[in-house]
Motif scaffolding. Structure first.
Motif, PDB file in Angstrom:
ATOM      1  N   GLY A 160       7.727  10.842  38.876  1.00 16.06           N
ATOM      2  CA  GLY A 160       7.267  10.170  37.672  1.00 16.06           C
ATOM      3  C   GLY A 160       6.273  11.044  36.932  1.00 16.06           C
ATOM      4  N   GLU A 187      11.250  10.935  35.890  1.00 16.26           N
ATOM      5  CA  GLU A 187      11.123   9.734  35.061  1.00 16.26           C
ATOM      6  C   GLU A 187       9.891   9.965  34.179  1.00 16.26           C
ATOM      7  OE1 GLU A 187      12.576   6.850  34.435  1.00 16.26           O
ATOM      8  OE2 GLU A 187      14.336   7.199  35.701  1.00 16.26           O
ATOM      9  N   GLU A 208       4.406   0.766  35.710  1.00 15.07           N
ATOM     10  CA  GLU A 208       5.875   0.757  35.646  1.00 15.07           C
ATOM     11  C   GLU A 208       6.476   1.749  36.647  1.00 15.07           C
ATOM     12  OE1 GLU A 208       9.454   1.706  32.418  1.00 15.07           O
ATOM     13  OE2 GLU A 208       7.349   1.543  31.764  1.00 15.07           O
ATOM     14  N   LEU A 209       5.923   2.942  36.704  1.00 16.61           N
ATOM     15  CA  LEU A 209       6.451   3.943  37.631  1.00 16.61           C
ATOM     16  C   LEU A 209       6.152   3.575  39.085  1.00 16.61           C
ATOM     17  CD1 LEU A 209       5.550   7.250  35.746  1.00 16.61           C
ATOM     18  CD2 LEU A 209       7.803   6.180  35.968  1.00 16.61           C
ATOM     19  N   GLU A 211       6.117   0.663  40.348  1.00 22.78           N
ATOM     20  CA  GLU A 211       7.041  -0.392  40.769  1.00 22.78           C
ATOM     21  C   GLU A 211       8.471   0.120  40.950  1.00 22.78           C
ATOM     22  OE1 GLU A 211       6.719  -3.406  37.846  1.00 22.78           O
ATOM     23  OE2 GLU A 211       4.688  -4.054  38.451  1.00 22.78           O
ATOM     24  N   ASN A 212       8.758   1.321  40.467  1.00 20.60           N
ATOM     25  CA  ASN A 212      10.104   1.882  40.594  1.00 20.60           C
ATOM     26  C   ASN A 212      10.290   2.421  42.012  1.00 20.60           C
ATOM     27  OD1 ASN A 212      12.540   3.261  40.415  1.00 20.60           O
ATOM     28  ND2 ASN A 212      12.093   4.116  38.392  1.00 20.60           N
ATOM     29  N   GLU A 214      12.528   4.268  43.239  1.00 19.31           N
ATOM     30  CA  GLU A 214      13.078   5.622  43.294  1.00 19.31           C
ATOM     31  C   GLU A 214      12.010   6.695  43.096  1.00 19.31           C
ATOM     32  OE1 GLU A 214      16.177   6.525  44.000  1.00 19.31           O
ATOM     33  OE2 GLU A 214      16.670   4.418  44.394  1.00 19.31           O
TER      34      GLU A 214
END
Length: 428
Positions: A160, A187, A208-209, A211-212, A214
């Motif tokens: 990220g 990302e 946001e990152l 919670e991702n 990946e």
């Protein structure tokens, strides 16, 4: 106040008049009361960041927008244009200031503004002092504790990246990481990296990152800048958001001398965005060279081990016990033969000695035995007892006349009978 006064169309409602659907307050009354309540606040000092300055020539009022540096909130400000033009420090959009004024509620538009009479720019020294106080606070709470730092994954699935749009930091991270590991995935979240909106946008992108599932590591990158430009990265809200992340965070803000507070809270501090790219992904060429080196070292170690063991076997085979294993047996056989011969000699000598002793004892026994005595003329007289063995006759009284006797002499025995007794014996 009379009922007619409380219900007069143009007058304000009485405090005693209940407010209900049947007795609503008119808008003017509500606006007036709000204005009265706000007016009671009096004059106050307010700190924030100027995001808009509107000074029109020929006007008597300047309009500004003061925004909170840590939250998405703003306040309208009015003042004299002279206050803006004659400020000791030039006021520009992005300047952090402290204003003194009084809130006003405009009943006609239903808006609130701050009418200021004094504006003070926050200097670098004051900003640095505030950052130091915040640094001490966060350190006391344990946000800088090295034990809380999480290790970076060796090869992240997705990286990220939070940085400014089309910035040099973004180009550096993407190009260097792609060169080191072409298969790396990113990302990217482009946000403001300075100014009043930067903190809120960065915190949102960070959440946001995080919670991702990946994303295995998050890089926060920005190029160098002044102390004011890097203020969002020393914001308390951002520091606490980084501390709450479950994904490792790499801080690559500014250049080597720059040291915002997020560098201390992040799991890894990179000197530059390029350094961050080198930390989050391995160098494929270097890793391949390292693998080749390990393979070469492993093969060399194996060859050395085989050679060492071969030498050990050769040394063992060259030892006499393995070179001629029967030699030891033959030497032992000779020892056994020699010991057997010595044993035979000792046994023979012992037997010969004992045989001589036996001969001497036999001669003595012969000399002292009854046969030799009988040979010298003596006889052994035995009384014959019917149904029993003969008994040696020791006394004359034991053999009355007629007793049958057996007289043993040197060459045999004769049978006789007692004819009489004579006790005189050899005394005659």
């Amino acid at each position: 106040m009379t009922s007619a006064q409380t219900s007069r169309p143009g007058g304000p409602p009485s405090a005693q008049t209940s407010n209900s659907a049947e007795n609503p307050w008119p808008v003017r009354s509500v606006s007036t009361k709000v204005a009265q309540w706000i007016d009671r606040l009096g004059s106050i000092w307010v700190e924030g960041q100027i995001t808009q300055i509107n000074v029109r020539p020929g006007t008597r009022t300047a309009f500004l927008v003061l925004r909170d540096a840590s939250a998405d909130m703003s306040l309208s400000v009015t003042c004299s244009p002279t206050l803006v033009r004659d400020s000791p420090v030039p006021l520009t959009e992005g300047s952090r200031v402290v204003m003194f004024g009084k809130l006003s509620y405009y009943t006609g538009r239903g808006t609130i503004s701050l009418r200021v009479t004094e504006i003070r720019a926050v200097g670098i020294g004051e900003l640095l002092a505030r950052i130091e106080r915040l640094r001490a606070l966060l350190n006391a709470e344990g946000l800088f504790d090295p034990r809380l730092k999480r290790p970076l994954p060796f090869l992240p699935r997705t990286v990220g990246l939070i940085t400014g749009r089309a910035s040099a930091a973004e180009r550096d991270v993407l190009s260097v990481a792609g060169t080191r590991w072409p298969a790396v995935r990113f990302e990217v979240r482009n946000t403001a990296v300075q100014g009043p909106t930067a903190t809120a946008q960065i915190v949102a992108a960070l959440g946001e990152l995080d919670e991702n599932p990946e994303v295995d590591v998050i890089v926060l990158a920005r190029g160098g800048g002044s102390v004011e430009d890097l203020l969002p990265f020393s914001d308390e809200t951002l520091c606490r958001a980084i501390a709450k992340c479950t994904t490792p965070v790499v801080s690559a803000i500014g250049h080597e001398p720059d040291n915002p507070l997020c560098d201390h809270v992040a799991d890894v501090r990179a000197a530059t965005p390029t350094d961050a790219a080198k930390r989050v992904v391995p160098d494929a060429g270097a890793e391949q060279a390292l693998v080749s080196e390990f393979r070469s070292r492993g093969a060399a170690a194996l060859r050395n081990w085989v050679a060492r063991e071969a030498r050990s076997l050769a040394d063992l085979r060259s030892r006499p016990v393995l070179a001629d294993p029967l030699a030891a047996v033959e030497r032992r056989a000779e020892d056994v033969d020699r010991l057997r011969a010595a044993g035979r000699r000792d046994v023979t000598r012992l037997l010969d000695g004992q045989a001589t002793v036996v001969e001497h004892l036999a001669a003595r026994l012969t000399t002292l035995g009854p046969a030799a005595t009988l040979a010298r003329g003596y006889a052994v007289v035995q009384k014959m007892v019917p149904g029993a063995d003969p008994e040696v006759l020791r006394f004359v009284d034991d053999a009355p006349p007629g007793t049958q006797l057996r007289v043993r002499v040197g060459d045999g025995a004769v049978i006789a009978a007692v004819m009489g007794r004579d006790k005189s014996g050899e005394k005659k």
